[in-house]
Design an enzyme around this catalytic site. Structure first.
Site, PDB file in Angstrom:
ATOM      1  N   TRP A 181       0.862  -1.170   0.173  1.00 14.48           N
ATOM      2  CA  TRP A 181       0.001   0.054   0.177  1.00 14.48           C
ATOM      3  C   TRP A 181       0.801   1.241  -0.056  1.00 14.48           C
ATOM      4  O   TRP A 181       1.870   1.321   0.824  1.00 14.48           O
ATOM      5  CB  TRP A 181      -0.746   0.148   1.185  1.00 14.48           C
ATOM      6  CG  TRP A 181      -1.539   1.416   1.398  1.00 14.48           C
ATOM      7  CD1 TRP A 181      -2.638   1.724   0.500  1.00 14.48           C
ATOM      8  CD2 TRP A 181      -1.168   2.680   2.273  1.00 14.48           C
ATOM      9  NE1 TRP A 181      -2.975   3.193   0.770  1.00 14.48           N
ATOM     10  CE2 TRP A 181      -1.885   3.570   1.801  1.00 14.48           C
ATOM     11  CE3 TRP A 181      -0.573   2.602   3.195  1.00 14.48           C
ATOM     12  CZ2 TRP A 181      -2.085   4.682   2.384  1.00 14.48           C
ATOM     13  CZ3 TRP A 181      -0.188   3.918   3.807  1.00 14.48           C
ATOM     14  CH2 TRP A 181      -1.031   4.934   3.511  1.00 14.48           C
ATOM     15  N   GLU A 220      -3.122  -2.716  -2.500  1.00 14.71           N
ATOM     16  CA  GLU A 220      -4.080  -1.977  -1.628  1.00 14.71           C
ATOM     17  C   GLU A 220      -4.514  -0.801  -2.401  1.00 14.71           C
ATOM     18  O   GLU A 220      -3.791   0.149  -2.391  1.00 14.71           O
ATOM     19  CB  GLU A 220      -3.741  -2.061  -0.178  1.00 14.71           C
ATOM     20  CG  GLU A 220      -4.999  -1.396   0.492  1.00 14.71           C
ATOM     21  CD  GLU A 220      -4.649  -1.097   2.235  1.00 14.71           C
ATOM     22  OE1 GLU A 220      -3.339  -1.537   2.500  1.00 14.71           O
ATOM     23  OE2 GLU A 220      -5.605  -1.023   2.719  1.00 14.71           O
ATOM     24  N   LYS A 222      -6.883   2.707  -2.664  1.00 15.51           N
ATOM     25  CA  LYS A 222      -7.533   3.751  -1.594  1.00 15.51           C
ATOM     26  C   LYS A 222      -8.189   4.869  -2.507  1.00 15.51           C
ATOM     27  O   LYS A 222      -7.889   5.049  -3.653  1.00 15.51           O
ATOM     28  CB  LYS A 222      -6.329   4.276  -0.893  1.00 15.51           C
ATOM     29  CG  LYS A 222      -6.752   5.110   0.237  1.00 15.51           C
ATOM     30  CD  LYS A 222      -5.881   5.203   1.220  1.00 15.51           C
ATOM     31  CE  LYS A 222      -6.388   6.248   2.329  1.00 15.51           C
ATOM     32  NZ  LYS A 222      -5.291   6.190   3.595  1.00 15.51           N
ATOM     33  N   ASP A 254      -9.658  -2.955   1.289  1.00 11.01           N
ATOM     34  CA  ASP A 254      -9.989  -2.431   2.687  1.00 11.01           C
ATOM     35  C   ASP A 254     -11.309  -1.639   2.529  1.00 11.01           C
ATOM     36  O   ASP A 254     -11.420  -0.950   1.554  1.00 11.01           O
ATOM     37  CB  ASP A 254      -8.804  -1.412   2.706  1.00 11.01           C
ATOM     38  CG  ASP A 254      -8.671  -0.578   4.127  1.00 11.01           C
ATOM     39  OD1 ASP A 254      -9.872  -0.315   4.640  1.00 11.01           O
ATOM     40  OD2 ASP A 254      -7.686  -0.631   4.817  1.00 11.01           O
ATOM     41  N   HIS A 257     -11.733   2.054   2.184  1.00 13.33           N
ATOM     42  CA  HIS A 257     -11.048   2.736   1.105  1.00 13.33           C
ATOM     43  C   HIS A 257     -12.025   2.930  -0.003  1.00 13.33           C
ATOM     44  O   HIS A 257     -11.349   2.913  -1.230  1.00 13.33           O
ATOM     45  CB  HIS A 257      -9.926   1.945   0.743  1.00 13.33           C
ATOM     46  CG  HIS A 257      -8.704   2.173   1.654  1.00 13.33           C
ATOM     47  ND1 HIS A 257      -7.452   1.546   1.553  1.00 13.33           N
ATOM     48  CD2 HIS A 257      -8.606   2.717   2.954  1.00 13.33           C
ATOM     49  CE1 HIS A 257      -6.725   1.951   2.503  1.00 13.33           C
ATOM     50  NE2 HIS A 257      -7.200   2.463   3.413  1.00 13.33           N
ATOM     51  N   HIS A 281      -8.517  -6.044   4.243  1.00 15.54           N
ATOM     52  CA  HIS A 281      -8.332  -5.072   5.482  1.00 15.54           C
ATOM     53  C   HIS A 281      -9.755  -5.053   5.969  1.00 15.54           C
ATOM     54  O   HIS A 281     -10.684  -4.140   5.377  1.00 15.54           O
ATOM     55  CB  HIS A 281      -7.599  -3.896   5.328  1.00 15.54           C
ATOM     56  CG  HIS A 281      -6.001  -4.173   5.399  1.00 15.54           C
ATOM     57  ND1 HIS A 281      -5.372  -3.330   5.085  1.00 15.54           N
ATOM     58  CD2 HIS A 281      -5.224  -5.297   5.634  1.00 15.54           C
ATOM     59  CE1 HIS A 281      -4.091  -3.528   4.973  1.00 15.54           C
ATOM     60  NE2 HIS A 281      -4.178  -4.838   5.360  1.00 15.54           N
ATOM     61  N   ASP A 289     -11.911   7.319   6.210  1.00 14.91           N
ATOM     62  CA  ASP A 289     -11.141   6.139   6.451  1.00 14.91           C
ATOM     63  C   ASP A 289     -10.564   6.190   7.903  1.00 14.91           C
ATOM     64  O   ASP A 289      -9.215   6.212   7.992  1.00 14.91           O
ATOM     65  CB  ASP A 289     -10.088   5.976   5.469  1.00 14.91           C
ATOM     66  CG  ASP A 289      -9.213   4.827   5.717  1.00 14.91           C
ATOM     67  OD1 ASP A 289      -9.875   3.947   6.050  1.00 14.91           O
ATOM     68  OD2 ASP A 289      -7.890   4.607   5.194  1.00 14.91           O
ATOM     69  N   ASP A 291     -10.307   4.284  10.482  1.00 13.91           N
ATOM     70  CA  ASP A 291     -10.046   3.066  11.151  1.00 13.91           C
ATOM     71  C   ASP A 291     -10.406   2.871  12.572  1.00 13.91           C
ATOM     72  O   ASP A 291      -9.398   2.446  13.306  1.00 13.91           O
ATOM     73  CB  ASP A 291      -8.294   3.053  11.062  1.00 13.91           C
ATOM     74  CG  ASP A 291      -8.069   2.865   9.553  1.00 13.91           C
ATOM     75  OD1 ASP A 291      -8.420   1.694   8.939  1.00 13.91           O
ATOM     76  OD2 ASP A 291      -7.419   3.729   8.990  1.00 13.91           O
ATOM     77  N   ASP A 321      -7.417  -3.979  10.022  1.00 13.50           N
ATOM     78  CA  ASP A 321      -6.661  -2.643   9.956  1.00 13.50           C
ATOM     79  C   ASP A 321      -7.565  -1.396  10.667  1.00 13.50           C
ATOM     80  O   ASP A 321      -8.127  -0.910  10.089  1.00 13.50           O
ATOM     81  CB  ASP A 321      -6.430  -2.398   8.417  1.00 13.50           C
ATOM     82  CG  ASP A 321      -5.601  -1.370   8.208  1.00 13.50           C
ATOM     83  OD1 ASP A 321      -4.907  -0.838   9.257  1.00 13.50           O
ATOM     84  OD2 ASP A 321      -5.463  -0.819   6.994  1.00 13.50           O
TER      85      ASP A 321
HETATM   86  C1  RNT Z   1      -3.926   3.154   4.881  1.00 10.85           C
HETATM   87  C2  RNT Z   1      -4.049   1.439   4.601  1.00 10.85           C
HETATM   88  C3  RNT Z   1      -2.931   0.552   4.950  1.00 10.85           C
HETATM   89  C4  RNT Z   1      -2.403   1.062   6.354  1.00 10.85           C
HETATM   90  C5  RNT Z   1      -1.536   0.121   7.072  1.00 10.85           C
HETATM   91  C6  RNT Z   1      -0.861   0.627   8.158  1.00 10.85           C
HETATM   92  O1  RNT Z   1      -5.272   3.676   4.353  1.00 10.85           O
HETATM   93  O2  RNT Z   1      -5.545   0.864   4.857  1.00 10.85           O
HETATM   94  O3  RNT Z   1      -3.441  -0.742   4.883  1.00 10.85           O
HETATM   95  O4  RNT Z   1      -3.609   1.015   7.301  1.00 10.85           O
HETATM   96  O5  RNT Z   1      -0.510  -0.553   6.139  1.00 10.85           O
HETATM   97 ZN    ZN Z   2      -5.647  -1.144   5.015  1.00  8.29          ZN
END
Ligand code: RNT
Ligand code: ZN
Length: 413
Positions: A181, A220, A222, A254, A257, A281, A289, A291, A321
């Site tokens: 990523w 990955e 985004k 993810d 994303h 993720h 995003d 998290d 994640d």
């Molecule tokens: C960032 C991505 C990525 C990170 C990690 C720490 O938006 O989701 O996966 O969160 O690699």
């Molecule tokens: Zn991620």
């Protein structure tokens, strides 16, 4: 009859075999991200700053500051989580004995202690090159940088990371998912959207050139990052097209994303049509995003349903994640991981074949009725039995162990 026996009988009225569901769940590994334990700081610099358009917020006391602390906290967390676990590491969690190595010079030896840790805990390792929190990524341009010297540096980091992933796979006898990523993008409307993507394609081609046993490669995508709102080089279309056209490279989804009304649950069967692996993720995006810790919400259940009812338990590689610095970090791991497992169990306890048959027969009334009635089946009793069989606390009683750990260990940091 015990509550579990009663629950079993109730589920059986719908033809659901509860014991079988429990056995299946025991074998679905969840890759738990190490970075919840220290707010994505890593061990490279004391007081390192997190960059790349991602952010942790909060300053709950007791964050892990050293490999030993992070490992101890992680062990505490997994002692309270049932089922099969893996650990997901970032390159920034390299452990240097004497001299620090730059990211493009990282070697398997810098992860030897993680191998020992994984062996001790009988868990597999997944890996991520770290393309952020570094002076050469201060402008959030890495594999797409127009500065050749910088781009080469990050390509070398990508290559070095895959070799470390291969080392984990060899040492631990299980695959190692290596996830690329990159944060690369622009805050303002770019004058050139194609150039960076052509550079990214070239960088990735070079990173993935070497054939390595045991490594499962993925990239990955985004949609945007903080401070990188106008343009993301590694967009959905770019990453999906890259993975589709590149043998052996998968696309990691993810669920933080995508645009807010898009759902990853629906992307899983789309990708299952074409890919034999889908890394995930799982996170919780609140307005962006962000998290947040994974909770047992509808979309998480829907993701779990897509895994289970398509028999994709071995195809979908479930990773987590999230990173919340405002609550006890060990508790965050336990809550989020148990919730992912609860979602999978919920999905395993549905009469999936019957629901599908109703859809195919066009009986949407009965399908809706059954979907809704299943929501109040005695799911909690089965979850508790699963935890008991796995030797972990079945209900909220796990929390007092975290509070004790906080008192004895975390509060002294
Ligand atoms: C960032 C991505 C990525 C990170 C990690 C720490 O938006 O989701 O996966 O969160 O690699
Ligand atoms: Zn991620």
């Amino acid at each position: 009859m015990s509550r579990y026996e009663e629950a079993k009988a109730k589920y059986l009225t719908q033809g659901v075999d509860v014991d079988k569901a429990i056995e299946t769940l025991k074998n679905i590994p969840i890759s738990i991200h190490c970075w919840q334990g220290d707010d994505v700081t890593g061990f490279e610099n004391v007081g390192g700053v997190l960059t790349g358009g991602i952010q942790t917020t909060g300053n709950y006391p007791g964050k892990a500051r050293t490999p030993e602390e992070l490992m101890a906290d992680f062990e505490k967390a997994i002692s309270l989580i049932p089922g099969k676990k893996r650990i997901n590491l970032h390159a920034s969690y390299a452990i240097f004995e004497s001299e620090k190595a730059e990211r493009d010079e990282l070697k398997p030896e810098h992860f030897k202690k993680w191998v020992d840790f994984a062996k001790k805990n009988d868990i597999g390792v997944d890996f991520n090159p770290t393309f952020f929190s570094h002076e050469k990524a201060a402008d959030s341009l890495t594999l797409t940088s127009p500065d050749d010297e910088k781009r080469e540096f990050w390509i070398r980091h990508g290559i070095a990371s895959r070799r470390i992933a291969a080392y984990f796979a060899k040492e631990l006898g299980t695959h190692c998912l290596n996830n690329v990523w990159i944060p690369d993008g622009y805050k303002e409307i770019p004058a050139d959207r194609l150039g960076p993507r052509m550079r990214l394609k070239d960088s990735l081609d070079r990173i993935f050139e070497e054939k390595l046993d045991g490594v499962v490669d993925c990239i990955e995508s985004k949609v945007f990052g903080i401070g990188l709102e106008a343009y993301t080089v590694g967009s959905n279309e770019f990453c999906l097209s890259y993975a589709a056209s590149k043998e052996g490279v998968y696309y990691l989804l993810d669920n933080g994303h995508f645009h807010p009304t898009e759902v990853v649950s629906d992307k899983i069967p789309s990708l299952l049509t074409f890919f034999d692996k889908i890394p995930l993720h799982v996170t919780r995006a609140v307005r962006w995003d962000s998290d947040h810790v994974v909770i047992l919400e509808d979309e998480i259940k829907e993701i779990a349903k897509e895994i289970v009812r398509n028999n994709a338990e071995e195809k979908v590689l479930v990773g987590l994640d999230f990173f919340d610095a405002s609550i006890n970090r060990v508790a965050a791991w336990v809550i989020g991981t148990r919730n992912m497992q609860k979602a999978l169990l919920y999905a395993l306890l549905l009469p999936n074949a019957k629901l599908k048959a109703l859809q195919d027969a066009g009986d949407f009334t009965e399908k809706l009725m059954l979907d809704e009635e299943m929501k109040t089946y005695p799911f909690g009793d089965v979850w508790e039995e699963y935890c008991r069989q796995s030797g972990v606390p079945a209900d909220e009683s796990w929390y007092k162990e975290v509070k004790q750990y906080e008192k004895d260990v975390l509060s002294k940091r």
